[in-house]
Each structure stands twice: as C-alpha cells, then as structure tokens.
Write an enzyme that holds these catalytic residues in place. Structure first.
Site, PDB file in Angstrom:
ATOM      1  CB  ALA A 106      -3.134   7.969   7.635  1.00  0.00           C
TER       2      ALA A 106
ATOM      3  CE  LYS B 215      -0.212   6.001   1.467  1.00  0.00           C
ATOM      4  NZ  LYS B 215      -0.877   5.113   2.162  1.00  0.00           N
TER       5      LYS B 215
END
EC number: 2.8.1.10
Length: 271
Positions: A182, A95
C-alpha cells in the site's frame, strides 16, 4: 529465493489485479513484472462459476493466486470470504484485509488479529494487511501468520514510505517475511523498501494507473531487484559530518619529499 509458507518465489514483486483498463493490459503488465504471486479481490469473483474474466488467464500463467478479503468490515465477514475463497479457488493462501472506513481504508487492527487467529487455526496461510505497528506484527507472527504486510502509506495514495521508521523496526524484529504493501507509488519507493530489508513489496495502483502499465511493471521489477542487491551488499552508514575518501595532505607531503624538490621539513612548512 524468497520463501513464504514453504513456497519459494523467484520474484520479490507481488502485484494486484485491480484498476487496469482491460484484462489484456493487466495480463501483459503482470507478465512484464515477473510476479509469481498475484492478489485478487474476492468481491470480483462470480461464485456461481468460481471465476471472473481474469481468473483463467492468471491460472494459465502459472502464478499463485492470493485472494484478499478487501471489502470486509469485520472479522466475521473476512472469515466468511476466506472460507469461500478456499472452497471456490482451492487455495489456503489469503491476504487478510479488514478496513471498515471507506475514506481512508485503514486496516482495523483488532478485527484483523481476531480473524487471523481463527483463520490460522483453520489451516490458512494468512498474510495480514496491517498498520506499520511493530507490536501488532510481532503478535501476528506469534499466532502463526505466514507473513505480515504493513502499509507504507494509505492504499492507492502513492505517498511512498510514510511509515518508514516503523517499517525498519518491523523488519528488524521479524522472523517471518515482511511484505510492504500500500502506498508504493513509484519504483523508487519499492527500491527504498527493499533497501530497508523488506522481503518483498506488493504494487497495484502505481502500475495499473500509469500511462504505460507494462513499462511501469518492468520498472518496478528492476527497482525491486536493485533495492535487494543494495541491501545484500550493505549500505553505508549515514553521518552528520564529512569523511574524506582519500588523504587530504599526506600524499602531498610524501610526494614533495620523495621527488627531492624539497626536504621533508620544508614540505611540512609548505603544508
């Protein structure tokens, strides 16, 4: 089944490992979530031993680790962290996170693109964390990223899908998986992301900081499943006007006429 870089996942809920009160609680929450892909910050790993206090339990559960480069301020630092991850953890999955601003933690698009291009050329399976920018996501797909991870809102903010309209465009045009990451602060946010057509969501803060992380993990797992089912079923279109779900007067006309109480002409006048 969700497929990323030729690997299949039964769960579309990905989870993080930060902010939990204890390693035991983290393990229990991840188990409750059913997550098969768990992100791990490289800055938490002890490179002398190649582990931290949570690494072994995660591996014992059979989950795939997704090391992230959180803390990297530019492409050079991110590439260095990625190479360490591959050497110490034995994985090419990554990531990619580059956010030089410590206040808002906004991802740097230029540094992210530069790092992604280099890492893909080195054989990494790159999942970049980015703004909900349709143009950037398309470019990242073109250079070979395994998936894109556009933000719903700032990291840890729990604001939900502030970037909703841009996420729709990204999802519509992408031919690689879109993982909304997020800002997902409630199961309803995760459900909404899945209803939009996202392939998966990544949740950390909302689970780890809840009063009951294990129960919250289960709630997110259910929300993701429900949202995916709704998307596959096909949501109804929105309208500014009302649309009747049954005839407003026709059945009365027919009923009065067929019962013989009044003739059809009188029925029309009554209605």
């Amino acid at each position: 089944m969700l497929k990323i870089a030729e690997t299949e996942f039964g769960s579309r809920l990905f989870t993080g490992t930060g902010k939990f009160a204890s390693g035991k609680l983290m393990q229990e929450a991840i188990a409750a979530s059913g997550s098969e892909l768990v992100t791990l910050a490289m800055k938490r790993v002890d490179f002398k031993t190649g582990s931290d206090d949570i690494l072994a339990p995660l591996l014992s559960r059979g989950v795939r680790l997704l090391p992230n480069t959180s803390g990297a301020r530019n492409a050079k630092e991110a590439i260095f962290a990625a190479e360490l991850a591959r050497e110490m953890l034995g994985t090419e999955w990554l990531k990619l996170e580059i956010h030089p601003d410590p206040k808002y933690l906004m991802p740097d698009p230029m540094e992210t693109f530069a790092a992604a291009k280099e890492l893909v050329s080195q054989g990494f399976k790159v999942l970049p964390y980015v703004h909900a920018d349709p143009v950037l996501c398309r470019r990242l797909e073109e250079i070979g990223c395994a998936a894109v991870m556009p933000l719903g809102s700032p990291i840890g903010s729990n604001q939900g899908l502030v970037s909703r309209e841009f996420l729709k465009i990204i999802i519509e045009q992408a031919s690689i998986p879109v993982v909304v990451d997020a800002g997902i602060g409630a199961p309803s946010h995760a459900c909404e992301a899945m209803e939009l057509g996202a392939d998966a969501v990544l949740v950390n803060t909302a689970i780890a900081s809840s009063a009951d992380p294990v129960r919250m993990a289960r709630a997110f797992a259910l929300a993701v499943q429900i949202g995916r089912e709704a998307y596959l079923a096909g949501l109804g279109s929105k309208s500014l006007h009302a649309h009747e779900t049954s005839p407003l007067t026709g059945f009365l006309n027919t009923g009065l006429s067929t019962t013989g109480l009044v003739d059809s002409g009188m029925a029309e006048k009554l209605l």
